[in-house]
Design a protein around this motif. Structure first.
Motif, PDB file in Angstrom:
ATOM      1  N   THR A   1       0.854  -1.184   0.000  1.00  0.00           N
ATOM      2  CA  THR A   1       0.000   0.000   0.000  1.00  0.00           C
ATOM      3  C   THR A   1       0.892   1.237   0.000  1.00  0.00           C
ATOM      4  OG1 THR A   1      -1.720  -1.148   1.216  1.00  0.00           O
ATOM      5  CG2 THR A   1      -1.807   1.251   1.189  1.00  0.00           C
TER       6      THR A   1
ATOM      7  N   TYR B   1       1.966   5.375  -0.228  1.00  0.00           N
ATOM      8  CA  TYR B   1       1.532   6.725   0.098  1.00  0.00           C
ATOM      9  C   TYR B   1       1.376   7.436  -1.250  1.00  0.00           C
ATOM     10  CZ  TYR B   1       2.870   6.132   5.028  1.00  0.00           C
ATOM     11  OH  TYR B   1       2.971   5.727   6.334  1.00  0.00           O
TER      12      TYR B   1
ATOM     13  N   LYS C   1      -3.264  14.142  -0.112  1.00  0.00           N
ATOM     14  CA  LYS C   1      -2.435  12.958   0.093  1.00  0.00           C
ATOM     15  C   LYS C   1      -3.300  11.833   0.625  1.00  0.00           C
ATOM     16  CE  LYS C   1      -1.277  14.566   4.716  1.00  0.00           C
ATOM     17  NZ  LYS C   1      -0.301  15.290   5.553  1.00  0.00           N
ATOM     18  N   TYR C   2      -2.877  10.612   0.345  1.00  0.00           N
ATOM     19  CA  TYR C   2      -3.507   9.418   0.911  1.00  0.00           C
ATOM     20  C   TYR C   2      -2.437   8.596   1.598  1.00  0.00           C
ATOM     21  CZ  TYR C   2      -5.454   4.798   1.366  1.00  0.00           C
ATOM     22  OH  TYR C   2      -5.853   3.590   1.884  1.00  0.00           O
TER      23      TYR C   2
ATOM     24  N   SER D   1      -3.713   6.265   4.513  1.00  0.00           N
ATOM     25  CA  SER D   1      -4.479   5.097   4.923  1.00  0.00           C
ATOM     26  C   SER D   1      -5.909   5.558   5.209  1.00  0.00           C
ATOM     27  CB  SER D   1      -3.881   4.440   6.172  1.00  0.00           C
ATOM     28  OG  SER D   1      -3.968   5.323   7.268  1.00  0.00           O
TER      29      SER D   1
ATOM     30  N   ASP E   1      -9.904   6.191   4.861  1.00  0.00           N
ATOM     31  CA  ASP E   1     -10.899   6.498   3.840  1.00  0.00           C
ATOM     32  C   ASP E   1     -10.226   6.687   2.491  1.00  0.00           C
ATOM     33  OD1 ASP E   1     -13.740   8.819   3.770  1.00  0.00           O
ATOM     34  OD2 ASP E   1     -13.061   7.307   2.334  1.00  0.00           O
ATOM     35  N   THR E   2     -10.741   5.957   1.505  1.00  0.00           N
ATOM     36  CA  THR E   2     -10.083   5.983   0.197  1.00  0.00           C
ATOM     37  C   THR E   2     -10.422   7.220  -0.621  1.00  0.00           C
ATOM     38  OG1 THR E   2     -11.877   4.656  -0.712  1.00  0.00           O
ATOM     39  CG2 THR E   2      -9.923   3.473   0.071  1.00  0.00           C
TER      40      THR E   2
ATOM     41  N   VAL F   1     -10.192  11.094  -0.526  1.00  0.00           N
ATOM     42  CA  VAL F   1      -9.533  12.140   0.261  1.00  0.00           C
ATOM     43  C   VAL F   1      -9.852  13.507  -0.326  1.00  0.00           C
ATOM     44  CG1 VAL F   1      -7.692  10.677   1.108  1.00  0.00           C
ATOM     45  CG2 VAL F   1      -7.385  11.839  -1.044  1.00  0.00           C
TER      46      VAL F   1
ATOM     47  N   GLU G   1     -10.443  16.546  -4.949  1.00  0.00           N
ATOM     48  CA  GLU G   1     -10.519  15.298  -4.229  1.00  0.00           C
ATOM     49  C   GLU G   1      -9.887  14.202  -5.082  1.00  0.00           C
ATOM     50  OE1 GLU G   1     -14.729  14.562  -3.650  1.00  0.00           O
ATOM     51  OE2 GLU G   1     -14.824  13.415  -5.518  1.00  0.00           O
TER      52      GLU G   1
ATOM     53  N   GLU H   1      -9.517   9.658  -5.283  1.00  0.00           N
ATOM     54  CA  GLU H   1      -9.974   8.375  -4.776  1.00  0.00           C
ATOM     55  C   GLU H   1      -8.928   7.310  -5.026  1.00  0.00           C
ATOM     56  OE1 GLU H   1     -13.742   7.052  -6.276  1.00  0.00           O
ATOM     57  OE2 GLU H   1     -13.942   5.543  -4.702  1.00  0.00           O
ATOM     58  N   PHE H   2      -8.539   6.621  -3.990  1.00  0.00           N
ATOM     59  CA  PHE H   2      -7.594   5.512  -4.074  1.00  0.00           C
ATOM     60  C   PHE H   2      -8.374   4.240  -4.373  1.00  0.00           C
ATOM     61  CE2 PHE H   2      -4.278   2.676  -3.466  1.00  0.00           C
ATOM     62  CZ  PHE H   2      -4.467   1.811  -2.396  1.00  0.00           C
TER      63      PHE H   2
ATOM     64  N   PHE I   1      -5.221   6.445  -8.573  1.00  0.00           N
ATOM     65  CA  PHE I   1      -5.433   7.534  -7.614  1.00  0.00           C
ATOM     66  C   PHE I   1      -5.779   8.761  -8.438  1.00  0.00           C
ATOM     67  CE2 PHE I   1      -5.445   9.320  -3.550  1.00  0.00           C
ATOM     68  CZ  PHE I   1      -4.622  10.433  -3.432  1.00  0.00           C
TER      69      PHE I   1
END
Lengths: 115, 116
Positions: A30, A32, A49-50, A52, A54-55, A57, A64, A66-67, A74
């Motif tokens: 996983t 960053y 940034k993501y 961990s 909530d996918t 962000v 926004e 989405e992972f 992303f």
């Protein structure tokens, strides 16, 4: 090895239209994930940034991302683009284990906004 | 307002000359990155340091490039001798990183290098 692909070199959207910039990454665990924006002659500014959790962000300036682990993506989104959003956008992946801390960037997507 | 400071902002030099670029990371940040940005290659990681020790400089041409951190407040990138193909924008970025948590990097405004 880490890598980031931004398939779109240049995108043009009309002001007020929605925007989606694509980003795919390659990393063994996983990652960053980051989106940065660069205005002409400037350095890079972090949008979001993501790490961990909530996918989906939220970032600054109404962006926004989405992972999606299953798609190794992303993607960056904005519901309504403003002329001031014209810039170059970079997706980046960071290693998140051990002593590694390097950031690898995609080649960027240049966004133009039509009046 | 904490920021990464790079000097000079612009540098024009003749081929064969030594070039030194400097970076002052944000106080308290323990990781410093050097990136090179060109139209053809995009953003390339040249080297990065943690706690002043080089962790990875595999992206840097070793024969002419060198990167150091003489102290926690100064990072330098030197090119000797410079060549026209080194013309690019060089960015320094810093981050506060303590494994396993890595935080985002903050970028300076870059040094635009032109080698003629």
């Amino acid at each position: 090895a880490q890598s980031v692909t931004q398939p779109d070199i240049h995108i043009t959207v009309s002001e007020g239209a929605s925007l989606e910039l694509r980003c795919n990454y390659s990393y063994g665990a996983t990652p960053y994930l980051f989106w940065y924006v660069q205005s002409p002659g400037q350095g890079l500014q972090l949008l979001l940034k993501y790490f961990s959790g909530d996918t989906l962000v939220q970032g600054i300036k109404g962006f926004e991302a989405e992972f999606k682990r299953s798609q190794s993506s992303f993607n960056l989104r904005k519901p309504s683009v403003h002329w001031s959003d014209a810039a170059e956008y970079f997706c980046a992946v960071g290693a998140n284990r051990g002593s590694q801390g390097n950031l690898i960037f995609g080649k960027g997507t240049k966004l133009s906004v039509k009046p | 307002d904490a920021r990464v400071t790079q000097t000079p902002r612009h540098k024009v030099t003749e081929m064969g000359q030594e070039v030194t670029m400097r970076c002052q990371p944000i106080l308290g940040h323990n990781t410093v990155f050097w990136y090179r940005q060109t139209m053809m290659q995009g953003l390339e990681l040249l080297a990065y340091f943690r706690n002043r020790a080089p962790l990875d400089d595999s992206g840097m041409p070793k024969d002419r490039f060198s990167a150091e951190m003489p102290d926690a407040t100064l990072a330098t990138l030197k090119i000797q001798p410079s060549e026209p193909r080194d013309s690019a924008v060089y960015f320094c970025a810093s981050a506060r990183q303590a494994p396993p948590l890595n935080t985002e990097a903050f970028f300076g405004q870059g040094t635009r290098l032109t080698v003629v």
